[in-house]
Design a protein around this motif. Structure first.
Motif, PDB file in Angstrom:
ATOM      1  N   LYS A 141       0.827  -1.213   0.000  1.00  0.00           N
ATOM      2  CA  LYS A 141       0.000   0.000   0.000  1.00  0.00           C
ATOM      3  C   LYS A 141       0.858   1.259   0.000  1.00  0.00           C
ATOM      4  O   LYS A 141       0.578   2.226  -0.733  1.00  0.00           O
ATOM      5  N   GLU A 162       1.178   4.204  -3.319  1.00  0.00           N
ATOM      6  CA  GLU A 162       0.938   5.644  -3.240  1.00  0.00           C
ATOM      7  C   GLU A 162       2.091   6.455  -3.829  1.00  0.00           C
ATOM      8  O   GLU A 162       1.956   7.661  -4.050  1.00  0.00           O
ATOM      9  N   ARG A 163       3.232   5.792  -4.083  1.00  0.00           N
ATOM     10  CA  ARG A 163       4.433   6.523  -4.520  1.00  0.00           C
ATOM     11  C   ARG A 163       4.720   6.298  -6.005  1.00  0.00           C
ATOM     12  O   ARG A 163       4.619   7.219  -6.810  1.00  0.00           O
TER      13      ARG A 163
END
Length: 401
Positions: A66, A70-71
């Motif tokens: 997760k 997000e990166r």
């Protein structure tokens, strides 16, 4: 929500029938347990053929995935990314090696190992071009690509896929004399599973792997250990080769390296061997991508603790003790394996491996058959002793007349 029957009917109608799955439709999973679309719970005693060594939905692995989602998830190898160097460094250290060549699936890693061995043979050993030979074992399972099935002895895997790729010689598994006799000046590698999984969890005779290591070293031949199923904690050690104190020239890794989250595989070896590659000579768009590296780095950290290897060793001793007791009743003919991994040969009069698997499914336990009368047991390494015992109780019940 689809019912079991409707989901299976749709799958049968719209997907190629290259698998014959048990009639269960999984909707969610946690740890060693899976829940189907109708809310029934099943104990997973297969663990995705060892891809789920750390269980379903492992919090550490899900959190790592997760955070990376997000990166950045993909850059291709056209650019560096900030997880790649750590992944290669730490995996090499875990293996006691120097270099890593990341791929995605196990079969891709085996193909990479084959290409590496051939290129090493031509560039380093001096084998004449186009003549390199790789020795493999009968009853092997290294994947299903055209090249890999070319050196399979399983006709179900081979039939109708010729012409086959040349350059391989097959010898009996566990036979050092046959291996020695097959070696020539053009032999560049011996490719083996330290334990043959698909064949029924076949453990070689004591001293075999050490003998292979001695023979290959004496003849300047690479020893390639396919630890895709046997490695990363499954047998009670990080690698199954360690049970004989053997370090191969090359590890082929996959399955559990992706933590059951994403497909991750790798070839790990020395700089002298993997250093044969130059830019453009081999590659993969997704190999070593940021998401894969983030998850695999967490897998490596978990293995460094030794906790999972210890669990596999201790629970494995218990598993094999209990399975061994079942051989006295006539229903179980033989048990093989190491750690939390077992091949159980069922007496034909009690049913085929498929029939026993279906009966276990009806009692809430999921295993998989192979080669007719054998079932494979390989639960996640996070399984509790109580759940393991419950699963074994269901097997006893199925085999009781």
């Amino acid at each position: 929500m689809a019912t079991t029957e409707s989901a299976i009917a749709s799958a049968e109608a719209h997907s190629a029938h290259n698998y014959h799955p048990l009639p269960v439709v999984v909707a969610s999973a946690d740890g060693a347990w899976m829940t189907d679309v109708e809310g029934r719970r099943f104990l997973d005693m297969l663990a995705g053929y060892s891809a789920l060594n750390f269980g379903h939905g492992n919090r550490r692995l899900i959190d790592a995935a997760k955070a990376q989602l997000e990166r950045v998830t993909l850059t291709s190898r056209a650019f560096h990314h900030d997880r790649f160097a750590d992944f290669c460094t730490q995996l090499a250290e875990l293996c006691g090696m120097e270099m890593v060549l990341p791929m995605n699936t196990g079969a891709e890693a085996v193909e990479t190992a084959v290409k590496t061995a051939r290129k090493w043979g031509y560039r380093r050993k001096g084998v004449p071009g186009g003549t390199a030979k790789i020795i493999v074992a009968a009853d092997n399972f290294h994947g299903r690509t055209t090249t890999i099935i070319s050196f399979s002895t399983d006709e179900e895997a081979r039939a109708d896929y010729g012409p086959y790729t040349p350059g391989f010689e097959i010898v009996p598994y566990g036979d050092l004399a046959a291996l020695d006799a097959a070696m020539t000046d053009n032999t560049v590698a011996v490719l083996l599973e330290p334990i043959q999984g698909e064949a029924g969890v076949l453990v070689p005779p004591p001293g075999y792997l050490a003998g292979v290591r001695e023979l290959t070293r004496a003849r300047n031949v690479l020893f390639i250990a396919d630890e895709i199923q046997s490695g990363l904690g499954r047998t009670g050690k990080t690698f199954a080769s360690e049970h004989e104190g053997v370090v191969p020239d090359m590890y082929v890794l996959g399955k559990a390296l992706g933590g059951g989250v994403v497909p991750v595989s790798a070839v790990v070896s020395s700089a002298e061997i993997l250093g044969v590659f130059r830019p453009g000579e081999h590659g993969s768009t997704f190999g070593g991508n940021p998401l894969a590296c983030a998850v695999a780095l967490e897998v490596i950290a978990m293995l460094r603790s030794g906790e999972y290897q210890q669990r596999a060793a201790e629970l494995g001793d218990h598993l094999h003790h209990e399975l061994g007791l079942m051989t006295t009743g006539g229903a179980v003919e033989q048990v093989r394996g190491r750690g939390l991994w077992a091949g159980v040969d069922i007496a034909p009069s009690y049913g085929t491996g498929r029939e026993i698997s279906e009966k276990l499914m009806d009692r809430g336990v999921l295993v998989k058959d192979t080669h007719g009368s054998t079932i494979r047991i390989a639960p996640p390494l996070v399984i509790s002793k109580e759940d393991l015992d419950w699963g074994l109780d269901q097997l006893r019940a199925v085999l009781t007349r």
